[in-house]
Design an enzyme around this catalytic site. Structure first.
Site, mmCIF file in Angstrom:
data_model
loop_
_atom_site.group_PDB
_atom_site.id
_atom_site.type_symbol
_atom_site.label_atom_id
_atom_site.label_comp_id
_atom_site.label_asym_id
_atom_site.label_seq_id
_atom_site.Cartn_x
_atom_site.Cartn_y
_atom_site.Cartn_z
ATOM 1 N N GLY A 104 -1.750 -8.158 -1.417
ATOM 2 C CA GLY A 104 -0.986 -7.173 -0.659
ATOM 3 C C GLY A 104 -1.015 -7.440 0.831
ATOM 4 O O GLY A 104 -0.002 -7.285 1.524
ATOM 5 N N ASP A 105 -2.167 -7.861 1.336
ATOM 6 C CA ASP A 105 -2.275 -8.189 2.764
ATOM 7 C C ASP A 105 -1.441 -9.416 3.104
ATOM 8 O O ASP A 105 -0.841 -9.491 4.179
ATOM 9 C CB ASP A 105 -3.738 -8.438 3.140
ATOM 10 C CG ASP A 105 -4.567 -7.170 3.098
ATOM 11 O OD1 ASP A 105 -4.205 -6.207 3.768
ATOM 12 O OD2 ASP A 105 -5.583 -7.156 2.377
#
Length: 452
Positions: free
Chosen positions: A248-249
């Protein structure tokens, strides 16, 4: 270009690796014999390091503590990104995974640190105002609820791209952000509904005053909506996740960097899906970890030939890492790649193109620095244990002799595109692809020097 500023809650991630071949006699749990400790920035810290894979100038604004873990975290961050601290109330949050044979057995969370809601410092305010784009990496530790932060972001959002990666325990995005990037579970949490990705994206967009919402759907990519239409972006075919930690990052950081570079929201989300897929396929967040044993082993191997290093590592049951390239005019992009490669094992050998090989690849004007001097410079780096020079256009022949456990390549390749893939796999090795840092290249340095 103005910097990409990452704002959020920084954590410290620790992996304790070991082996387990027995059960504890007084409880039905495995006994893990620890062999190595790995540390890396987590939370917004990880997002900042990943953003540095997409754009050259990244600054992290985050609460940092003065405790030991906070000092370790600050040191890890300062190697690759600018750091502007905010005050932290409490101790640094540390998340520790205990792993055996690559499998996580348990995670231990420690620390109670939260953002202190005191007035913003002049340095923090100036840094945010100087940003070309802002990525808000919320990890539920108080940064997004800071009144001063929210007021300033509300003011800046109409003028620059703001990407908001939310957290269930964090505050909702301020009005006017360019893109919010919840995953499926977060979108379901915020909307209090269970539905398909498109419906969740629409409901989340209706809930927040964001220009667009992109719901990430793991292996299926992401769904983007601006309220009127929904578009699904799929990852490249054939990409297999090795470790999804940090996916996600990576998505959010690549999206923010693309928006900084002038991409449309659709183009940015497409780039984010592609970057996240490649990231998890090449080892995920673990590739950014630093081992406690690096400095000791560098001293042990210093001055030894590449093949002696390889033999000694195998004899001791260690993990040999190799990477290769021309390394003509060393720059920060090279240093970052080599540091990450060295952290993947017990010794790093650099396979260096000879002068003749470089001329064949780059043209008659290269190399600028001779192979002998390039090798000397590389061996002076703490991350490099030995250098082996080869004359061929590709390193397949020398890899056949070295037989590394890990072959590291910089750039956006796929295994099938590398001529050396077959020899690495034949000896049981794996290939790790580490994206290069944008903004650094020898060719660009040469062009700049010629134009000066």
């Amino acid at each position: 270009m103005r910097p990409l500023v990452v704002l959020g809650d920084a954590l410290l991630d620790v992996d304790l690796d070991g082996s387990s071949d027995r059960i504890c006699p007084d409880a039905p749990v495995p006994v893990v014999d620890l062999t190595r400790t790995w540390r890396r920035p987590g939370g917004a810290g990880l997002a900042a390091l990943l953003a540095a894979r997409s754009t050259a100038d990244v600054v992290l604004v985050a609460p940092l503590g003065g405790d030991q873990d906070g000092r370790i975290l600050a040191g890890l961050l300062a190697r690759e990104v600018g750091v502007v601290p905010m005050p932290l109330r409490g101790t640094t949050v540390t998340k520790t995974r205990v792993r055996a044979a690559g499998q996580s057995l348990v995670r231990l969370d420690d620390g109670d640190g939260r953002a202190e809601h005191s007035p913003l410092s002049r340095e923090v305010e100036d840094t945010l105002r100087s940003a070309g784009a802002i990525l808000v990496a919320d990890y539920g530790r108080g940064v997004t609820g800071h009144p001063g932060v929210r007021k300033l972001l509300t003011e800046l959002a109409p003028a620059i791209p703001v990407v908001w990666d939310p957290h269930p325990r964090g505050a909702e995005p301020v009005a006017g952000v360019r893109l919010a990037t919840p995953n499926l579970a977060e979108a379901a949490h915020f909307t209090e509904t269970r539905s398909d990705p498109e419906e969740l994206a629409k409901r989340t967009h209706a809930l927040w005053s964001a220009e667009a919402v992109s719901v990430t759907t793991g292996a299926d990519g992401a769904v983007l909506t601006d309220g009127d239409r929904c578009t699904t972006f799929r990852p490249p075919a054939g990409v297999v996740a090795k470790d999804t930690c940090g996916a996600g990052d990576r998505f959010a950081s690549a999206v923010a960097a693309a928006l900084l570079d002038g991409s449309s929201t659709d183009e940015a989300v497409a780039k984010g899906v592609d970057a996240a897929a490649r990231f998890v396929a090449t080892g995920g967040a673990a590739t950014l970890s630093t081992s406690d044993t690096v400095a000791v082993q560098k001293t042990e191997y210093h001055g030894v030939s590449a093949f002696e290093v390889a033999a000694r590592v195998r004899q001791e049951g260690g993990r040999l890492v190799a990477t290769g390239g021309c390394f003509d005019l060393l720059h920060p992009g090279h240093a970052s790649l080599l540091r990450q490669a060295r952290a993947l094992g017990d010794a790093l050998v650099v396979c260096l193109n000879s002068d003749e090989s470089v001329r064949g690849l780059k043209g008659p004007g290269r190399p600028i620095v001779t192979a002998r001097d390039r090798a000397r410079l590389l061996t002076e780096l703490s991350s490099v244990d030995a250098v082996a020079i080869f004359d061929e256009p590709d390193p397949a022949a020398i890899l056949d002799r070295l037989r590394p456990d890990v072959w590291v390549k910089g750039g956006d390749y796929a295994d099938a595109e590398l001529p050396e893939s077959a020899v690495v796999h034949r000896h049981g090795g794996e290939i790790v692809l580490i994206p290069t840092i944008r903004g650094y290249s020898t060719s660009r340095l040469v062009a700049a020097a010629e134009g000066a």
